[in-house]
Design a protein around this motif. Sequence first.
Motif, PDB file in Angstrom:
ATOM      1  N   UNK A  56       4.308  -3.033  -2.893  1.00  0.00           N
ATOM      2  CA  UNK A  56       4.568  -3.798  -2.380  1.00  0.00           C
ATOM      3  C   UNK A  56       4.352  -3.019  -0.569  1.00  0.00           C
ATOM      4  N   UNK A  57       3.222  -1.887  -0.561  1.00  0.00           N
ATOM      5  CA  UNK A  57       2.391  -1.438   0.526  1.00  0.00           C
ATOM      6  C   UNK A  57       1.283  -1.418   0.308  1.00  0.00           C
ATOM      7  N   UNK A  85      -9.601  -1.232   8.706  1.00  0.00           N
ATOM      8  CA  UNK A  85      -8.889  -0.013   7.699  1.00  0.00           C
ATOM      9  C   UNK A  85      -8.995   1.256   8.026  1.00  0.00           C
ATOM     10  N   UNK A  86      -9.970   1.914   8.719  1.00  0.00           N
ATOM     11  CA  UNK A  86      -9.412   3.283   8.803  1.00  0.00           C
ATOM     12  C   UNK A  86      -9.079   3.371   9.727  1.00  0.00           C
ATOM     13  N   UNK A  87      -7.985   2.501  10.534  1.00  0.00           N
ATOM     14  CA  UNK A  87      -6.891   3.570  10.811  1.00  0.00           C
ATOM     15  C   UNK A  87      -5.962   2.881  10.145  1.00  0.00           C
ATOM     16  N   UNK A  88      -5.558   2.008   9.463  1.00  0.00           N
ATOM     17  CA  UNK A  88      -4.306   1.696   8.347  1.00  0.00           C
ATOM     18  C   UNK A  88      -4.432   2.424   7.700  1.00  0.00           C
ATOM     19  N   UNK A  89      -5.567   3.160   6.659  1.00  0.00           N
ATOM     20  CA  UNK A  89      -5.710   3.941   5.674  1.00  0.00           C
ATOM     21  C   UNK A  89      -4.862   5.629   6.207  1.00  0.00           C
ATOM     22  N   UNK A  94       1.327   3.655   3.248  1.00  0.00           N
ATOM     23  CA  UNK A  94       0.125   2.469   2.660  1.00  0.00           C
ATOM     24  C   UNK A  94      -0.696   2.676   2.031  1.00  0.00           C
ATOM     25  N   UNK A  95      -1.077   1.820   1.129  1.00  0.00           N
ATOM     26  CA  UNK A  95      -2.368   2.055   0.640  1.00  0.00           C
ATOM     27  C   UNK A  95      -2.450   0.854   0.731  1.00  0.00           C
ATOM     28  N   UNK A  96      -4.485   1.378   1.569  1.00  0.00           N
ATOM     29  CA  UNK A  96      -5.033   0.174   1.914  1.00  0.00           C
ATOM     30  C   UNK A  96      -6.052  -0.004   1.132  1.00  0.00           C
ATOM     31  N   UNK A  97      -6.872  -0.803   1.160  1.00  0.00           N
ATOM     32  CA  UNK A  97      -8.348  -0.976  -0.500  1.00  0.00           C
ATOM     33  C   UNK A  97      -8.890  -1.230   0.714  1.00  0.00           C
ATOM     34  N   UNK A 130      -5.639  -6.760  -6.046  1.00  0.00           N
ATOM     35  CA  UNK A 130      -4.272  -5.775  -5.789  1.00  0.00           C
ATOM     36  C   UNK A 130      -3.397  -6.064  -4.766  1.00  0.00           C
ATOM     37  N   UNK A 131      -3.723  -6.600  -3.752  1.00  0.00           N
ATOM     38  CA  UNK A 131      -3.169  -6.086  -2.428  1.00  0.00           C
ATOM     39  C   UNK A 131      -1.607  -7.399  -2.249  1.00  0.00           C
ATOM     40  N   UNK A 132      -0.565  -6.881  -2.013  1.00  0.00           N
ATOM     41  CA  UNK A 132       0.217  -7.838  -1.410  1.00  0.00           C
ATOM     42  C   UNK A 132      -0.084  -8.496  -0.260  1.00  0.00           C
ATOM     43  N   UNK A 133      -0.433  -7.321   0.342  1.00  0.00           N
ATOM     44  CA  UNK A 133      -1.118  -8.574   1.218  1.00  0.00           C
ATOM     45  C   UNK A 133      -2.296  -8.533   1.942  1.00  0.00           C
TER      46      UNK A 133
END
Length: 305
Positions: A56-57, A85-89, A94-97, A130-133
């Motif tokens: 979910x995340x 990406x750099x910030x969300x990680x 939160x799992x960021x691709x 494999x991303x929900x969002x």
Amino acid sequence: MQYPTAERWKIVILTLSLILCVAGQLSAGQVVTPELRQWAHQAIVNEAALSFEPDSQTVAVLYFHNRTGRTELDLLEKGLALMLITDLAKIDNLEVIERARLQALIQELELGASGLVDTDTTQQMGRFLGARHLVGGIFEGLPSDSIGIDSDILNVPLERLTGTAHAAGALEELLRMEKELLFEIVRLLGMDLTAEEEEALRQPIAEDIKALMLLFQGIEHSDLGDYDTAAASYRKALELEPGMDTARAALQELIDMRLISPPNDTDALLRHLHQQISVNTGPTPNAINRRQNFQPATANINVQW
């Protein structure tokens, strides 16, 4: 200051030890490796058999689409994605691709030829990753050479738009605009930040716009397999801003993967290692709104909802 040879190598060994202690924090993940290319190929070949049960995340950030008509801004397509990406990680829950995985898919699907990704393909990429969002969008021209950025958040399993983040301003305000997008995206994703995470997210990826564009140039050259030119861009970025962790990590990744040659003399190695640990990540006053002149190279790939 000149040190005796034996003393120099003591310094090198000590510095290497310090770098190894923080190496995990500086993992760049910008190079599209043969393993990632193979993964992308197999994912596409076996698409019908893919099992899609994303956490979910889990979120993937797609490249933005340049609708300004200004080709000199093409670097922002990947650049905006890289910044987010750099910030969300930095958010623990939160799992960021990683960006390189997205790039491997784009290359395997040969999306650069068309320059567009329609809604069906966007959904397809969400399943591959494999991303929900999915986060992505466009930026377009506004009066007075300003730009407006719209970033959509898509729930892949539900095939539903969660919401849209928006920011606008002059190009020199890119760092501010990215933060506005970031915090709105975090809100739309329903993430609760700790005080430490919020403080970390407020730190800019860079202070100097010209250094930032050099980083984006390096990423583009790396994707094209021109690693020497990519390294040169990263080094120029670090000359302007030695504290830019993302550029330093991307350069180190090229060295670690032996895609470029490491410094070939002791003095150069000492200077390089000194940069690895002598960094200042805090912004200087008024640095975010500083105006810089730059001539970025253009990118090849556009991605649009």
